[in-house]
Design an enzyme around this catalytic site. Structure first.
Site, mmCIF file in Angstrom:
data_model
loop_
_atom_site.group_PDB
_atom_site.id
_atom_site.type_symbol
_atom_site.label_atom_id
_atom_site.label_comp_id
_atom_site.label_asym_id
_atom_site.label_seq_id
_atom_site.Cartn_x
_atom_site.Cartn_y
_atom_site.Cartn_z
ATOM 1 N N LYS A 136 -4.947 0.674 3.610
ATOM 2 C CA LYS A 136 -4.745 -0.779 3.758
ATOM 3 C C LYS A 136 -6.084 -1.513 3.736
ATOM 4 C CE LYS A 136 -1.353 0.546 3.432
ATOM 5 N NZ LYS A 136 -0.650 1.828 3.462
ATOM 6 N N GLY A 195 2.567 10.480 -10.372
ATOM 7 C CA GLY A 195 3.486 10.085 -9.304
ATOM 8 C C GLY A 195 3.436 8.586 -9.064
ATOM 9 N N ILE A 230 2.528 6.263 -2.373
ATOM 10 C CA ILE A 230 1.069 6.432 -2.297
ATOM 11 C C ILE A 230 0.431 6.172 -3.662
ATOM 12 C CG2 ILE A 230 -0.756 8.141 -1.842
ATOM 13 C CD1 ILE A 230 1.049 9.267 0.371
ATOM 14 N N VAL A 240 3.939 15.644 -16.010
ATOM 15 C CA VAL A 240 2.629 16.223 -16.326
ATOM 16 C C VAL A 240 2.741 17.742 -16.339
ATOM 17 C CG1 VAL A 240 0.254 16.498 -15.507
ATOM 18 C CG2 VAL A 240 1.378 14.250 -15.395
ATOM 19 N N ALA A 297 -0.633 12.226 -6.814
ATOM 20 C CA ALA A 297 0.080 11.600 -5.679
ATOM 21 C C ALA A 297 1.560 11.927 -5.807
ATOM 22 C CB ALA A 297 -0.160 10.094 -5.674
ATOM 23 N N ARG A 310 4.129 14.565 -0.132
ATOM 24 C CA ARG A 310 3.504 15.307 0.955
ATOM 25 C C ARG A 310 4.467 16.377 1.469
ATOM 26 N NH1 ARG A 310 -1.081 13.234 2.791
ATOM 27 N NH2 ARG A 310 -0.835 14.027 4.911
ATOM 28 N N ALA A 342 4.457 6.702 9.729
ATOM 29 C CA ALA A 342 3.751 6.783 10.999
ATOM 30 C C ALA A 342 4.630 6.313 12.163
ATOM 31 C CB ALA A 342 2.480 5.938 10.921
ATOM 32 N N HIS A 378 9.632 -24.327 9.799
ATOM 33 C CA HIS A 378 9.392 -24.786 8.435
ATOM 34 C C HIS A 378 7.985 -25.359 8.337
ATOM 35 C CE1 HIS A 378 10.050 -26.666 4.546
ATOM 36 N NE2 HIS A 378 9.457 -27.742 5.038
HETATM 37 P P1 FAD Z 1 -0.453 13.361 10.897
HETATM 38 O O1 FAD Z 1 -0.911 11.970 10.918
HETATM 39 O O2 FAD Z 1 -0.584 14.142 9.637
HETATM 40 O O3 FAD Z 1 -1.233 14.091 12.072
HETATM 41 C C1 FAD Z 1 -1.076 15.443 12.333
HETATM 42 C C2 FAD Z 1 -2.303 15.921 13.053
HETATM 43 O O4 FAD Z 1 -2.076 17.252 13.493
HETATM 44 C C3 FAD Z 1 -3.546 15.984 12.175
HETATM 45 O O5 FAD Z 1 -4.595 15.321 12.827
HETATM 46 C C4 FAD Z 1 -3.819 17.471 12.004
HETATM 47 O O6 FAD Z 1 -5.204 17.768 11.913
HETATM 48 C C5 FAD Z 1 -3.240 18.033 13.299
HETATM 49 N N1 FAD Z 1 -2.828 19.424 13.223
HETATM 50 C C6 FAD Z 1 -2.043 20.005 12.276
HETATM 51 N N2 FAD Z 1 -1.821 21.306 12.590
HETATM 52 C C7 FAD Z 1 -2.481 21.535 13.743
HETATM 53 C C8 FAD Z 1 -2.636 22.669 14.562
HETATM 54 N N3 FAD Z 1 -2.049 23.841 14.279
HETATM 55 N N4 FAD Z 1 -3.415 22.563 15.673
HETATM 56 C C9 FAD Z 1 -4.009 21.382 15.976
HETATM 57 N N5 FAD Z 1 -3.896 20.272 15.240
HETATM 58 C C10 FAD Z 1 -3.127 20.348 14.146
HETATM 59 N N6 FAD Z 1 2.821 5.729 6.764
HETATM 60 C C11 FAD Z 1 3.214 4.513 7.183
HETATM 61 O O7 FAD Z 1 4.078 4.418 8.057
HETATM 62 N N7 FAD Z 1 2.655 3.374 6.655
HETATM 63 C C12 FAD Z 1 1.707 3.418 5.695
HETATM 64 O O8 FAD Z 1 1.228 2.384 5.253
HETATM 65 C C13 FAD Z 1 1.264 4.685 5.247
HETATM 66 N N8 FAD Z 1 0.298 4.790 4.308
HETATM 67 C C14 FAD Z 1 -0.152 6.018 3.929
HETATM 68 C C15 FAD Z 1 -1.164 6.101 2.988
HETATM 69 C C16 FAD Z 1 -1.653 7.321 2.585
HETATM 70 C C17 FAD Z 1 -2.758 7.395 1.563
HETATM 71 C C18 FAD Z 1 -1.121 8.520 3.178
HETATM 72 C C19 FAD Z 1 -1.654 9.856 2.789
HETATM 73 C C20 FAD Z 1 -0.104 8.445 4.115
HETATM 74 C C21 FAD Z 1 0.394 7.199 4.497
HETATM 75 N N9 FAD Z 1 1.426 7.072 5.428
HETATM 76 C C22 FAD Z 1 1.856 5.840 5.817
HETATM 77 C C23 FAD Z 1 2.062 8.252 6.037
HETATM 78 C C24 FAD Z 1 1.500 8.482 7.442
HETATM 79 O O9 FAD Z 1 0.115 8.663 7.351
HETATM 80 C C25 FAD Z 1 2.172 9.679 8.072
HETATM 81 O O10 FAD Z 1 3.579 9.480 8.067
HETATM 82 C C26 FAD Z 1 1.716 9.860 9.514
HETATM 83 O O11 FAD Z 1 0.325 10.035 9.578
HETATM 84 C C27 FAD Z 1 2.424 11.054 10.147
HETATM 85 O O12 FAD Z 1 2.032 11.172 11.457
HETATM 86 P P2 FAD Z 1 2.034 12.578 12.201
HETATM 87 O O13 FAD Z 1 1.428 12.327 13.538
HETATM 88 O O14 FAD Z 1 3.356 13.193 12.106
HETATM 89 O O15 FAD Z 1 1.065 13.509 11.333
HETATM 90 P P1 AMP Z 2 6.327 10.070 -3.287
HETATM 91 O O1 AMP Z 2 7.024 11.277 -2.741
HETATM 92 O O2 AMP Z 2 6.998 8.748 -2.955
HETATM 93 O O3 AMP Z 2 4.861 10.035 -2.922
HETATM 94 O O4 AMP Z 2 6.399 10.197 -4.873
HETATM 95 C C1 AMP Z 2 5.848 11.278 -5.601
HETATM 96 C C2 AMP Z 2 6.346 11.167 -7.027
HETATM 97 O O5 AMP Z 2 5.659 12.126 -7.862
HETATM 98 C C3 AMP Z 2 7.832 11.467 -7.193
HETATM 99 O O6 AMP Z 2 8.469 10.314 -7.688
HETATM 100 C C4 AMP Z 2 7.880 12.632 -8.191
HETATM 101 O O7 AMP Z 2 8.946 12.494 -9.115
HETATM 102 C C5 AMP Z 2 6.543 12.533 -8.918
HETATM 103 N N1 AMP Z 2 6.109 13.808 -9.539
HETATM 104 C C6 AMP Z 2 6.134 15.051 -9.006
HETATM 105 N N2 AMP Z 2 5.645 15.985 -9.876
HETATM 106 C C7 AMP Z 2 5.307 15.324 -11.024
HETATM 107 C C8 AMP Z 2 4.742 15.707 -12.304
HETATM 108 N N3 AMP Z 2 4.424 16.979 -12.605
HETATM 109 N N4 AMP Z 2 4.518 14.725 -13.231
HETATM 110 C C9 AMP Z 2 4.822 13.437 -12.954
HETATM 111 N N5 AMP Z 2 5.354 13.023 -11.776
HETATM 112 C C10 AMP Z 2 5.590 13.936 -10.806
#
Ligand code: FAD
Ligand code: AMP
Length: 478
Positions: free
Chosen positions: A58, A188, A192, A245, A276, A279, A327, A451
């Site tokens: 963000k 993708g 993301i 791809v 992308a 996950r 999150a 408004h």
């Molecule tokens: P995580 O945030 O992944 O945290 C897990 C933690 O556990 C990590 O710090 C990791 O190091 C730790 N861990 C893992 N295994 C172990 C272990 N065995 N021992 C100790 N520590 C461990 N979500 C939104 O809601 N809004 C958004 O705008 C958004 N934007 C995103 C943008 C990007 C680029 C990405 C990649 C993700 C985005 N997400 C967004 C998704 C969001 O980041 C995740 O849904 C969220 O972080 C999940 O939270 P969590 O606590 O489950 O896991």
């Molecule tokens: P998201 O799960 O919202 O982050 O979206 C990931 C996207 O990547 C999905 O819409 C998938 O269809 C797409 N995707 C996965 N593998 C491939 C690939 N080999 N080539 C093009 N798109 C892909």
């Protein structure tokens, strides 16, 4: 000697750190085990969200939006500026300052609430014990009454495009590019991919997005996805659907990408390629085989609706369990679990979790889509209001998109809201609150909105559900 805690949380992302703080607030002796280290080798809190996810993305989206607006969006206001330039390293430094401020803030909150942060990799053992291995390889065991696993998720890698962190990068690498790539490929066109593609497109990259599916944003309401596709195309995002791809190779400083479509095989050359494609749950090596924890068929830790695993006294929350990888979903699960540990009857309303894509305009949704209701055979009515008819949106020169509200045909209960438009994330939240209170479309229609405000579009969409909108010609009543 092993230390004993009431609650041990594994993972300090938004699911784990919120659960930890809540547990401490409710009087439990709490420890949070986190394996992430900062540059100095100290434990780094905040997880994916704060370090490489929601927050840094963000920060870059906001910086790049301001740049694009200065370049393309001010003339209409009568403002002329010298051609703006972008200092990418400075933009990245600002992002890092925000990340540091927030992750440091979590450390402060842990201290304030008395949560013990333990550095190392946690593993659930049988009998509610946690084994922690620190960076030096030292192993210790912690005893807990209750364990909450919040280990999060990791980017999916696909064999045709192995990450080399130089030319072929994942979402983390895409937040660290120090130059604007001339040509950027993104595999993708999901949440993301669209956000990161938008950042670099606004800064000047030619962006080609290759998406295997034939449908754009299939999880979104079909009408909103269509409208979004048009808007993003106008911004210059070249989104190619049905493009899978099959190969990506680095040759002479470029990434050559092969992809197949219904028409055949194609190649494209890029300066950088972002992978992308989604996950996956971070569930590997997280528990001993005799711990009682199990994985579901997709690799998520198996939990019931209360986030209880199959092992007694062990819970799991956030991205590592089923449900949307968001999150706020993980944080709320963390709170629910801790409250239940404290004896309260807490539960999650999984039908009312908003989700947002932070492109510009934003795309936000809660509840059922029109296509889901059709498939379920539910009778519904729809109210749509375009931002082009919103005075506030026009004043801001930000009038693309619409609000779509869906209500049950007979009961009028709100079933879903889908928005593409300015501040969609904040607007959809108003409907989330309404839905939490079991509101009807009429309840929203009878509410007074200030408004001029963007939220008037939500009001008008609610009115439109029964053909009562004031500021557009109503479609025939359904
Ligand atoms: P995580 O945030 O992944 O945290 C897990 C933690 O556990 C990590 O710090 C990791 O190091 C730790 N861990 C893992 N295994 C172990 C272990 N065995 N021992 C100790 N520590 C461990 N979500 C939104 O809601 N809004 C958004 O705008 C958004 N934007 C995103 C943008 C990007 C680029 C990405 C990649 C993700 C985005 N997400 C967004 C998704 C969001 O980041 C995740 O849904 C969220 O972080 C999940 O939270 P969590 O606590 O489950 O896991
Ligand atoms: P998201 O799960 O919202 O982050 O979206 C990931 C996207 O990547 C999905 O819409 C998938 O269809 C797409 N995707 C996965 N593998 C491939 C690939 N080999 N080539 C093009 N798109 C892909």
């Amino acid at each position: 000697m092993s230390e004993k805690y009431d609650v041990v949380v594994i993972g300090a992302g938004p699911a784990g750190y919120v659960a930890s703080i809540k547990a401490a607030q409710l009087g439990f002796k709490t420890a949070c085990v986190e394996q992430w280290l900062d540059e100095k080798g100290k434990v780094q809190l905040g997880g994916t969200c704060l370090n490489v996810g929601c927050i840094p993305s963000k920060a870059l989206l906001d910086s790049s939006h301001k740049y694009a607006e200065a370049r393309d969006g001010l003339e209409i206001h009568g403002i002329s500026v010298k051609k703006p330039t972008i200092d990418v390293p400075l933009m990245l430094a600002r992002k890092q300052t925000i990340v540091d401020q927030l992750t440091g803030g979590i450390a402060g909150l842990f201290k304030h609430n008395g949560v013990t942060a333990i550095s190392g990799k946690g593993k659930v053992l049988v009998g509610a014990k946690v084994e922690v291995t620190n960076a030096a390889g030292e192993v210790m065991e912690i005893e807990a009454d209750k364990i909450i696993v919040a280990a999060g998720s990791l980017p999916v890698n696909i064999p045709p495009a192995p990450i080399d962190n130089e030319y072929i990068i994942d979402s983390t690498g895409a937040l660290e590019l120090t130059d604007v790539p001339g040509r950027l490929g993104v595999i993708g066109a999901g949440v993301i991919g669209l956000e990161l593609g938008s950042v670099w497109r606004r800064l000047g990259s030619e962006v080609v997005m290759l998406e295997a599916l034939d449908t754009f944003l299939p999880m979104m309401d079909i009408q909103i996805a269509k409208e979004t596709g048009k808007i993003l195309k106008k911004q210059g995002l070249d989104i190619r659907l049905g493009a899978r791809v099959t190969k990506a190779e680095v040759k002479k400083g470029k990434v050559e990408v092969t992809y197949s479509t219904a028409e055949g095989e194609h190649t494209e050359s890029f300066d950088k390629l972002i992978v992308a494609v989604g996950r996956k749950p971070h569930s590997e090596g997280l528990f001993a085989t005799d711990s009682g924890l199990t994985l579901d068929e997709r690799g998520y830790i198996y939990v019931n609706e209360y986030c209880e695993t199959e092992a007694p006294n062990v819970y799991a929350v956030g991205d590592v369990v089923r449900g949307p990888m968001l999150a706020h979903k993980g944080s709320e699960e963390g709170v629910m679990v801790v409250e239940r540990i404290a004896g309260k009857q807490a539960q999650m309303n999984y039908d009312c979790i908003p989700s947002v894509i932070y492109t510009h305009p934003e795309i936000a949704a809660v509840g059922k889509t029109e296509q889901e209701l059709k498939a379920d055979g539910v009778e519904y009515k729809i109210g749509v209001f375009p931002f082009a008819a919103s005075g506030r949106a026009l004043a801001a020169n930000d009038s693309e998109g619409m609000v779509k509200l869906i209500a049950h045909a007979e009961t009028d209960r709100i079933l879903g809201c889908h928005i593409v438009g300015p501040s969609a994330a904040d607007l959809v939240q108003q409907v989330v609150i309404a839905m939490e209170f079991g509101s009807s479309a009429e309840d929203l229609a009878l509410t007074v909105f200030s408004h001029p405000a963007l939220s008037e579009a939500v009001h008008e969409a609610a009115l439109a559900v029964d053909g009562q909108a004031i500021h557009i010609a109503n479609r025939k009543k359904r």
